[in-house]
Design a protein around this motif. Structure first.
Motif, mmCIF file in Angstrom:
data_model
loop_
_atom_site.group_PDB
_atom_site.id
_atom_site.type_symbol
_atom_site.label_atom_id
_atom_site.label_comp_id
_atom_site.label_asym_id
_atom_site.label_seq_id
_atom_site.Cartn_x
_atom_site.Cartn_y
_atom_site.Cartn_z
ATOM 1 N N GLY A 227 -43.948 135.602 -55.052
ATOM 2 C CA GLY A 227 -45.513 135.739 -55.250
ATOM 3 C C GLY A 227 -45.892 136.893 -53.452
ATOM 4 N N ASN A 228 -44.667 136.994 -52.783
ATOM 5 C CA ASN A 228 -45.267 138.831 -51.931
ATOM 6 C C ASN A 228 -44.871 139.788 -52.393
ATOM 7 O OD1 ASN A 228 -43.685 140.003 -49.605
ATOM 8 N ND2 ASN A 228 -45.446 138.609 -49.042
ATOM 9 N N ILE A 229 -43.776 139.656 -53.268
ATOM 10 C CA ILE A 229 -43.777 141.476 -53.999
ATOM 11 C C ILE A 229 -44.617 141.514 -54.607
ATOM 12 C CG2 ILE A 229 -42.182 142.307 -55.999
ATOM 13 C CD1 ILE A 229 -39.828 140.873 -54.328
ATOM 14 N N LEU A 230 -45.100 140.559 -55.325
ATOM 15 C CA LEU A 230 -46.562 140.726 -56.568
ATOM 16 C C LEU A 230 -47.646 140.833 -55.887
ATOM 17 C CD1 LEU A 230 -47.007 140.286 -59.965
ATOM 18 C CD2 LEU A 230 -47.535 137.909 -59.258
ATOM 19 N N LEU A 231 -47.769 140.168 -54.503
ATOM 20 C CA LEU A 231 -49.111 140.234 -53.750
ATOM 21 C C LEU A 231 -49.430 141.940 -53.547
ATOM 22 C CD1 LEU A 231 -51.148 139.581 -51.815
ATOM 23 C CD2 LEU A 231 -49.758 138.551 -50.230
ATOM 24 N N LYS A 232 -48.144 142.417 -52.786
ATOM 25 C CA LYS A 232 -48.451 143.466 -52.078
ATOM 26 C C LYS A 232 -47.948 144.523 -53.447
ATOM 27 C CE LYS A 232 -45.569 142.106 -47.975
ATOM 28 N NZ LYS A 232 -44.337 141.465 -47.455
ATOM 29 N N PHE A 233 -47.677 144.941 -54.522
ATOM 30 C CA PHE A 233 -47.453 145.470 -55.220
ATOM 31 C C PHE A 233 -49.013 144.972 -55.928
ATOM 32 C CE2 PHE A 233 -47.990 146.096 -59.858
ATOM 33 C CZ PHE A 233 -47.340 147.280 -59.958
ATOM 34 N N ALA A 234 -49.585 144.104 -55.795
ATOM 35 C CA ALA A 234 -51.360 143.969 -56.461
ATOM 36 C C ALA A 234 -51.862 144.647 -55.316
ATOM 37 C CB ALA A 234 -51.974 142.641 -56.100
ATOM 38 N N GLU A 235 -51.725 144.792 -54.204
ATOM 39 C CA GLU A 235 -52.625 145.375 -52.800
ATOM 40 C C GLU A 235 -52.013 146.456 -53.248
ATOM 41 O OE1 GLU A 235 -52.636 141.817 -49.515
ATOM 42 O OE2 GLU A 235 -51.161 143.942 -49.072
ATOM 43 N N SER A 236 -51.059 147.082 -53.504
ATOM 44 C CA SER A 236 -51.097 148.969 -54.253
ATOM 45 C C SER A 236 -51.772 149.535 -55.105
ATOM 46 C CB SER A 236 -50.050 149.110 -53.819
ATOM 47 O OG SER A 236 -49.285 149.028 -55.147
ATOM 48 N N ILE A 237 -52.218 148.968 -55.508
ATOM 49 C CA ILE A 237 -52.908 149.382 -56.952
ATOM 50 C C ILE A 237 -53.967 150.780 -56.444
ATOM 51 C CG2 ILE A 237 -53.971 149.118 -59.395
ATOM 52 C CD1 ILE A 237 -52.999 146.075 -58.958
ATOM 53 N N MET A 238 -54.987 150.066 -55.359
ATOM 54 C CA MET A 238 -55.359 150.755 -55.389
ATOM 55 C C MET A 238 -55.471 152.065 -54.971
ATOM 56 S SD MET A 238 -57.926 149.495 -57.213
ATOM 57 C CE MET A 238 -59.438 150.454 -56.405
ATOM 58 N N GLY A 239 -54.885 152.330 -54.332
ATOM 59 C CA GLY A 239 -53.880 152.979 -52.931
ATOM 60 C C GLY A 239 -53.121 153.982 -54.306
ATOM 61 N N PHE A 240 -52.945 153.299 -55.662
ATOM 62 C CA PHE A 240 -52.043 154.298 -55.930
ATOM 63 C C PHE A 240 -52.998 154.776 -57.075
ATOM 64 C CE2 PHE A 240 -50.142 155.063 -60.444
ATOM 65 C CZ PHE A 240 -49.776 156.177 -60.554
ATOM 66 N N PHE A 241 -54.281 154.282 -57.635
ATOM 67 C CA PHE A 241 -55.462 154.880 -57.875
ATOM 68 C C PHE A 241 -56.039 156.512 -57.607
ATOM 69 C CE2 PHE A 241 -54.793 151.481 -61.188
ATOM 70 C CZ PHE A 241 -54.481 152.093 -61.889
ATOM 71 N N LYS A 242 -55.898 156.059 -56.488
ATOM 72 C CA LYS A 242 -57.061 156.488 -55.412
ATOM 73 C C LYS A 242 -56.630 158.244 -55.221
ATOM 74 C CE LYS A 242 -59.826 153.477 -52.738
ATOM 75 N NZ LYS A 242 -59.830 152.136 -51.691
ATOM 76 N N ALA A 243 -54.937 157.630 -55.168
ATOM 77 C CA ALA A 243 -54.010 158.979 -54.815
ATOM 78 C C ALA A 243 -53.796 159.435 -56.090
ATOM 79 C CB ALA A 243 -53.042 158.545 -54.104
ATOM 80 N N THR A 244 -54.361 158.940 -57.279
ATOM 81 C CA THR A 244 -54.529 159.578 -58.703
ATOM 82 C C THR A 244 -55.310 160.311 -59.172
ATOM 83 O OG1 THR A 244 -52.411 157.688 -59.377
ATOM 84 C CG2 THR A 244 -53.427 159.084 -61.252
ATOM 85 N N PHE A 245 -56.880 159.842 -58.600
ATOM 86 C CA PHE A 245 -57.368 160.840 -58.534
ATOM 87 C C PHE A 245 -57.269 161.356 -57.754
ATOM 88 C CE2 PHE A 245 -59.185 156.635 -60.142
ATOM 89 C CZ PHE A 245 -60.072 156.919 -61.230
ATOM 90 N N ARG A 246 -57.042 161.487 -56.217
ATOM 91 C CA ARG A 246 -57.271 162.469 -55.702
ATOM 92 C C ARG A 246 -56.660 164.261 -55.769
ATOM 93 N NH1 ARG A 246 -57.040 158.853 -51.344
ATOM 94 N NH2 ARG A 246 -54.401 159.397 -51.212
ATOM 95 N N ASN A 247 -55.043 163.736 -56.416
ATOM 96 C CA ASN A 247 -53.995 164.187 -57.143
ATOM 97 C C ASN A 247 -55.120 164.934 -58.658
ATOM 98 O OD1 ASN A 247 -52.494 164.411 -55.819
ATOM 99 N ND2 ASN A 247 -51.360 163.089 -56.837
#
Lengths: 327, 327
Positions: A227-247
């Motif tokens: 659950g903890n790994i899943l939660l932290k992974f899910a929380e990182s999705i938006m950051g990843f997309f934002k970085a992808t959009f920025r790039n």
């Protein structure tokens, strides 16, 4: 008052906004636990007209880097230790903090004890879904080595909590697994499946990782490691997309323009991912009402934490958990 | 030929495209294993000029719903059973399929056996990251109940594979965990940490769920239960966003227009999420070269599976694994 990344601003903002919007605020008494000087410095920024509050000075703070046992052993004058102690002594009906989750967990478990019938207290987390309601996943990290019995209890507590929160009569409960069939999974999952199947929960069977966002279940149980790994992974999705959009935007002027034009829409669409909306989550299974917020909690998150705590108190969730586990 | 959702079209397309683009295709001999009639029906659609191929008839097919042991026990004339058998007998250097993963795993493990020193074969999966290379996470579901020793071996195999695939000299290896500190995690993680720390891998320590997309590590090890849930959850992200975008577009004409205008950009940006690009993954640790593709594999995915298998053969990955585990 000392927990959030913007402490005590988010905390004070949350109380002020709650008081402004809710009539029930008149019956609510607040205790601002934390460094008196810091709190007093920021108090005038907010409108607390008609709000009943007092400041409880705490000269220590449990930092985010502190070990989980620090509040119990070394920082007995920290806002977390004092808050849980006040809860224990019945001076408050609920204690809320956006501070160190590990310290909140261990301090609450040791000082407050468990509800009769509960082996291990748990915390859950809400995932956005294509359903009207988000999905509650628990355990989100309180118990890394779990037994089937613990997971069954998490399911009972999660189901009752979900019911009270969203008014869903028989929340759909599922077990997070690597296949739909009853024969799938590791030893823990196989054993848990049997317990859930034999319970009087609305158990819909196993769900897989891909079923979470779809919203197949209202409540999904898993061990705290997964659950903890899943939660932290899910929380990182938006950051990843934002970085992808920025790039992407960096590649050319037109690409930058395109992303820029769409940015407000993206923000609007991705609002569901904003855990601020849900506020904190309760620590289920302890003898008391403890709400844990995310470190990055905003005023809105704190406001929602307050609402949540009042709902839990007024609906007497803990008594319901005790009664259900007695069966 | 019978594995993908669009079988045998993706399979034939992949071979044809590979042959067109790569000179090495002249030295490659293909065996199309599957229903002769169906294959012959579709063959004329593609250009196989100069491609050495022959059809090996298989009158059974392991379906996606079949139990993992079916190819071994009941469907010995299935394309999977025949393919693995041909690999065992040395008639082919590699066997590729986008079919039933469980059946591929169990048939390969039983018929081919393990590389000396390998306790459990494993499959990994690539996650997109903000790095140049994607991140290899393993085990992705082959072993649900793992021991620390297995995870150490996964790390060795994954590291060697990553090195050969991307030319990275000392891939950064990490352990998926719920905290960075060595003291964090469940029993399995704690024990695995010690083994990895004492190994001659480039072990960078624990990483959390939030570190995956950031690309902190090249190779991340975890048990197959966690890995499989994470993989399926990650695969569902795009679908969730697409549905969220669709729902948003339904709200008003302008919103529809906005999403519509941005759609090509989104597609472009989200390309990284397309696992077609990476093709399949090898089953590491078996005595042979077995490449497993996703059920939804396109021609491009199959083409990449072929490339991957040739790289593994030419770089003698299995020998390197054996030598490394001997140390």
């Amino acid at each position: 008052m000392m927990g959030s990344d913007f402490a005590p601003l988010s905390e004070l903002q949350g109380v002020a906004d709650f008081a402004k919007k809710h009539k029930s605020a008149k019956d609510t008494e607040f205790f601002f636990i934390g460094d008196e000087e810091i709190i007093n410095k920021h108090l005038p920024t907010f409108d607390f007209t008609g709000v009943k509050y007092s400041i409880v000075h705490a000269d220590q703070v449990v930092s985010m880097d502190d070990d989980a046992s620090v509040a119990l052993k070394q920082k007995k004058n920290s806002s977390i230790a004092i808050g849980v102690q006040m809860q224990k002594e019945g001076k408050v009906d609920a204690f809320l903090s956006a501070g160190n989750t590990g310290a909140m967990l261990s301090t609450s478990t040791v000082l407050l004890g468990r509800i009769a019938g509960v082996s291990r207290p748990t915390i859950g987390t809400f995932f956005p879904s294509l359903n009207i309601n988000p999905t509650l996943i628990l355990d989100a990290g309180a118990n890394v080595d779990s037994k089937a019995k613990f997971l069954y209890e998490f399911a009972v507590m999660g189901s009752l909590y979900f019911k009270e929160m969203f008014g869903v009569e028989n929340p759909k409960v599922a077990l997070l697994n690597i296949g739909e069939e009853a024969s799938k999974g590791n030893e823990l999952a196989l054993e848990t499946y049997k317990l859930l199947k034999g319970s009087n929960l609305n158990f819909i069977g196993n769900v897989e990782g891909r079923d979470i966002f779809v919203g197949k279940a209202d409540v999904i149980v898993c061990d705290g490691f997964t659950g903890n790994i899943l939660l932290k992974f899910a929380e990182s999705i938006m950051g990843f997309f934002k970085a992808t959009f920025r790039n992407y935007a960096k590649r050319s002027f037109f690409k930058k323009l395109r992303v820029g034009l769409f940015a407000p829409t993206l923000k609007d669409i991705f609002k569901d991912f904003d855990y601020q909306e849900h506020g904190g989550v309760p620590m289920l299974g302890v003898n008391g009402v403890i709400i844990i917020g995310h470190g990055s909690s905003s005023g809105l998150a704190v406001e929602n934490m307050i609402k949540r705590s009042i709902e839990i108190i007024s609906k007497d969730l803990n008594k319901k958990i005790e009664n259900e586990l007695k069966k």
